[in-house]
Design a protein around this motif. Sequence first.
Motif, PDB file in Angstrom:
ATOM      1  N   PRO A 151       6.007  -2.981  18.110  1.00  0.00           N
ATOM      2  CA  PRO A 151       6.215  -3.838  16.943  1.00  0.00           C
ATOM      3  C   PRO A 151       4.940  -4.622  16.636  1.00  0.00           C
ATOM      4  N   ALA A 152       4.835  -5.120  15.412  1.00  0.00           N
ATOM      5  CA  ALA A 152       3.595  -5.775  14.966  1.00  0.00           C
ATOM      6  C   ALA A 152       3.353  -7.072  15.718  1.00  0.00           C
ATOM      7  N   LYS A 153       2.109  -7.256  16.184  1.00  0.00           N
ATOM      8  CA  LYS A 153       1.688  -8.487  16.881  1.00  0.00           C
ATOM      9  C   LYS A 153       0.415  -9.005  16.236  1.00  0.00           C
ATOM     10  N   PRO A 154       0.210 -10.328  16.268  1.00  0.00           N
ATOM     11  CA  PRO A 154      -0.996 -10.884  15.624  1.00  0.00           C
ATOM     12  C   PRO A 154      -2.273 -10.502  16.371  1.00  0.00           C
ATOM     13  N   ILE A 155      -3.316 -10.189  15.611  1.00  0.00           N
ATOM     14  CA  ILE A 155      -4.639 -10.028  16.228  1.00  0.00           C
ATOM     15  C   ILE A 155      -5.576 -11.141  15.792  1.00  0.00           C
ATOM     16  N   LYS A 156      -5.279 -11.789  14.670  1.00  0.00           N
ATOM     17  CA  LYS A 156      -6.150 -12.900  14.252  1.00  0.00           C
ATOM     18  C   LYS A 156      -5.477 -13.733  13.175  1.00  0.00           C
ATOM     19  N   ARG A 157      -5.944 -14.989  13.055  1.00  0.00           N
ATOM     20  CA  ARG A 157      -5.547 -15.834  11.933  1.00  0.00           C
ATOM     21  C   ARG A 157      -6.604 -15.666  10.862  1.00  0.00           C
ATOM     22  N   ILE A 158      -6.256 -15.984   9.603  1.00  0.00           N
ATOM     23  CA  ILE A 158      -7.144 -15.874   8.454  1.00  0.00           C
ATOM     24  C   ILE A 158      -7.605 -14.424   8.298  1.00  0.00           C
ATOM     25  N   GLY A 159      -6.844 -13.684   7.519  1.00  0.00           N
ATOM     26  CA  GLY A 159      -7.115 -12.272   7.320  1.00  0.00           C
ATOM     27  C   GLY A 159      -8.328 -12.028   6.454  1.00  0.00           C
ATOM     28  N   LYS A 160      -8.669 -10.767   6.345  1.00  0.00           N
ATOM     29  CA  LYS A 160      -9.841 -10.405   5.557  1.00  0.00           C
ATOM     30  C   LYS A 160      -9.674 -10.710   4.079  1.00  0.00           C
TER      31      LYS A 160
ATOM     32  N   ILE B 138       8.940  -6.746  12.688  1.00  0.00           N
ATOM     33  CA  ILE B 138      10.343  -7.034  13.025  1.00  0.00           C
ATOM     34  C   ILE B 138      10.627  -8.529  13.055  1.00  0.00           C
ATOM     35  N   GLU B 139       9.611  -9.359  12.757  1.00  0.00           N
ATOM     36  CA  GLU B 139       9.839 -10.818  12.678  1.00  0.00           C
ATOM     37  C   GLU B 139       8.886 -11.388  11.640  1.00  0.00           C
ATOM     38  N   ASP B 140       9.116 -12.650  11.237  1.00  0.00           N
ATOM     39  CA  ASP B 140       8.290 -13.264  10.193  1.00  0.00           C
ATOM     40  C   ASP B 140       6.817 -13.252  10.596  1.00  0.00           C
ATOM     41  N   VAL B 141       5.961 -13.076   9.599  1.00  0.00           N
ATOM     42  CA  VAL B 141       4.512 -13.032   9.828  1.00  0.00           C
ATOM     43  C   VAL B 141       3.913 -14.340   9.303  1.00  0.00           C
TER      44      VAL B 141
ATOM     45  N   CYS C 138       0.827  -1.222   0.000  1.00  0.00           N
ATOM     46  CA  CYS C 138       0.000   0.000   0.000  1.00  0.00           C
ATOM     47  C   CYS C 138       0.859   1.271   0.000  1.00  0.00           C
ATOM     48  N   PRO C 139       0.203   2.420  -0.187  1.00  0.00           N
ATOM     49  CA  PRO C 139       0.952   3.676  -0.256  1.00  0.00           C
ATOM     50  C   PRO C 139       1.848   3.890   0.962  1.00  0.00           C
ATOM     51  N   GLY C 140       3.056   4.335   0.678  1.00  0.00           N
ATOM     52  CA  GLY C 140       3.977   4.719   1.752  1.00  0.00           C
ATOM     53  C   GLY C 140       4.557   3.583   2.563  1.00  0.00           C
ATOM     54  N   ALA C 141       4.254   2.338   2.224  1.00  0.00           N
ATOM     55  CA  ALA C 141       4.851   1.218   2.962  1.00  0.00           C
ATOM     56  C   ALA C 141       6.336   1.150   2.603  1.00  0.00           C
ATOM     57  N   ARG C 142       7.141   0.686   3.581  1.00  0.00           N
ATOM     58  CA  ARG C 142       8.593   0.629   3.354  1.00  0.00           C
ATOM     59  C   ARG C 142       9.104  -0.762   3.692  1.00  0.00           C
ATOM     60  N   LEU C 143       9.686  -1.398   2.692  1.00  0.00           N
ATOM     61  CA  LEU C 143      10.237  -2.740   2.890  1.00  0.00           C
ATOM     62  C   LEU C 143      11.749  -2.640   2.790  1.00  0.00           C
ATOM     63  N   ALA C 144      12.443  -3.082   3.821  1.00  0.00           N
ATOM     64  CA  ALA C 144      13.903  -3.061   3.792  1.00  0.00           C
ATOM     65  C   ALA C 144      14.413  -4.167   2.862  1.00  0.00           C
ATOM     66  N   GLY C 145      15.731  -4.329   2.817  1.00  0.00           N
ATOM     67  CA  GLY C 145      16.318  -5.286   1.886  1.00  0.00           C
ATOM     68  C   GLY C 145      15.968  -6.732   2.222  1.00  0.00           C
TER      69      GLY C 145
ATOM     70  N   ILE D  27      -1.073   0.606   4.541  1.00  0.00           N
ATOM     71  CA  ILE D  27      -0.521   1.931   4.283  1.00  0.00           C
ATOM     72  C   ILE D  27       0.459   2.331   5.395  1.00  0.00           C
ATOM     73  N   GLY D  28       1.629   2.780   4.962  1.00  0.00           N
ATOM     74  CA  GLY D  28       2.627   3.265   5.919  1.00  0.00           C
ATOM     75  C   GLY D  28       3.310   2.216   6.770  1.00  0.00           C
ATOM     76  N   ALA D  29       3.100   0.937   6.483  1.00  0.00           N
ATOM     77  CA  ALA D  29       3.748  -0.107   7.280  1.00  0.00           C
ATOM     78  C   ALA D  29       5.246  -0.145   6.965  1.00  0.00           C
ATOM     79  N   THR D  30       6.017  -0.649   7.940  1.00  0.00           N
ATOM     80  CA  THR D  30       7.468  -0.786   7.765  1.00  0.00           C
ATOM     81  C   THR D  30       7.846  -2.236   8.054  1.00  0.00           C
ATOM     82  N   ILE D  31       8.687  -2.813   7.211  1.00  0.00           N
ATOM     83  CA  ILE D  31       9.113  -4.206   7.406  1.00  0.00           C
ATOM     84  C   ILE D  31      10.638  -4.230   7.406  1.00  0.00           C
ATOM     85  N   ILE D  32      11.221  -4.751   8.484  1.00  0.00           N
ATOM     86  CA  ILE D  32      12.694  -4.722   8.548  1.00  0.00           C
ATOM     87  C   ILE D  32      13.286  -5.799   7.635  1.00  0.00           C
ATOM     88  N   GLN D  33      14.586  -5.726   7.466  1.00  0.00           N
ATOM     89  CA  GLN D  33      15.290  -6.551   6.488  1.00  0.00           C
ATOM     90  C   GLN D  33      15.159  -8.051   6.776  1.00  0.00           C
ATOM     91  N   SER D  34      15.159  -8.815   5.700  1.00  0.00           N
ATOM     92  CA  SER D  34      15.242 -10.287   5.734  1.00  0.00           C
ATOM     93  C   SER D  34      14.072 -10.956   6.436  1.00  0.00           C
TER      94      SER D  34
END
Length: 252
Positions: free
Chosen positions: A212-221, A199-202, A157-164, A176-183
Amino acid sequence: MHDSGKSRHRCVILGCGGHGRVVLDILTNTGELEVVGFVDSNSEMHGRRIDGIEVLGAPSDLPRLCRELNVSRAIVAVGDNGARRALADQVETMGFELINAIHPSAGLARNVTLGRNIVIAAGALVCAHCQIGDSVILNTGCLVDHESLIGTATHICPGARLAGRVTVESGAFVGIGATIIQSTRVGFEAVIGAGAVVIEDVPPMSTVVGVPAKPIKRIGKTADMHAWLIPERAPRRIPPPAVDIPLSAKAP
Ligand SMILES: CC(C)(COP(=O)(O)OP(=O)(O)OC[C@H]1O[C@@H](n2cnc3c(N)ncnc32)[C@H](O)[C@@H]1OP(=O)(O)O)[C@@H](O)C(=O)NCCC(=O)NCCS
């Protein structure tokens, strides 16, 4: 804008919603293709015009439109990941060539590899050795850094940033605007909430939010009926066996 007098290939845009309008704007800006119309399953839109371009009919009208309008190229501009992938398969089966829409202001490294039916919106940056799969949306101003793998029918989405060296598996949605660290790896059909910092695998089909991102549910929308129609993904959705295998059980 296109300024030469030579004839351009003609194309249709599937989907006349918000994303379809963005894609029309991109194709108009590049000027390389002539957009002859939209097609959309919403019959209320048929015959209407969007930015001067007519909604010609439904996806099922495409074979007729192909003959009557001499158009052989198409792009599926539907926001839903599963629907976009399924429609792209159908359109290709009808014999259309799926095209990419890349805004002139997007920046792509020379060695980026691209599939088909990809949208790269204004200001998006894709760095060295990235691989972008079929039916991906890299939306406005997102950043995909070096050696990242962006799987089929994902939406960054717009403005999301994915590291290497980030991997985003098929059908995932990076808000939108999410950040994902490297690897790190985002599992198939996972949903990353707006503004999350991963900051860790999803895990696949989970939804994560926050910093940092934490799960709220399995099986997304994004899991929807279209996904069930994709044979290679169906087995993953078979329910687990009724008898639980103890976690301590050793493999034979
Ligand atoms: C993550 C998301 C998909 C969750 O949607 P949902 O499944 O409908 O979840 P809900 O709105 O019921 O929220 C569930 C909980 O998560 C929280 N939450 C939802 N989104 C959040 C976010 N982005 N950041 C932090 N918390 C969030 C809610 O406050 C709620 O918390 P509570 O249980 O304590 O009240 C959605 O909120 C989101 O961020 N979507 C991204 C939208 C986007 O990027 N659009 C761009 C389109 S181009």
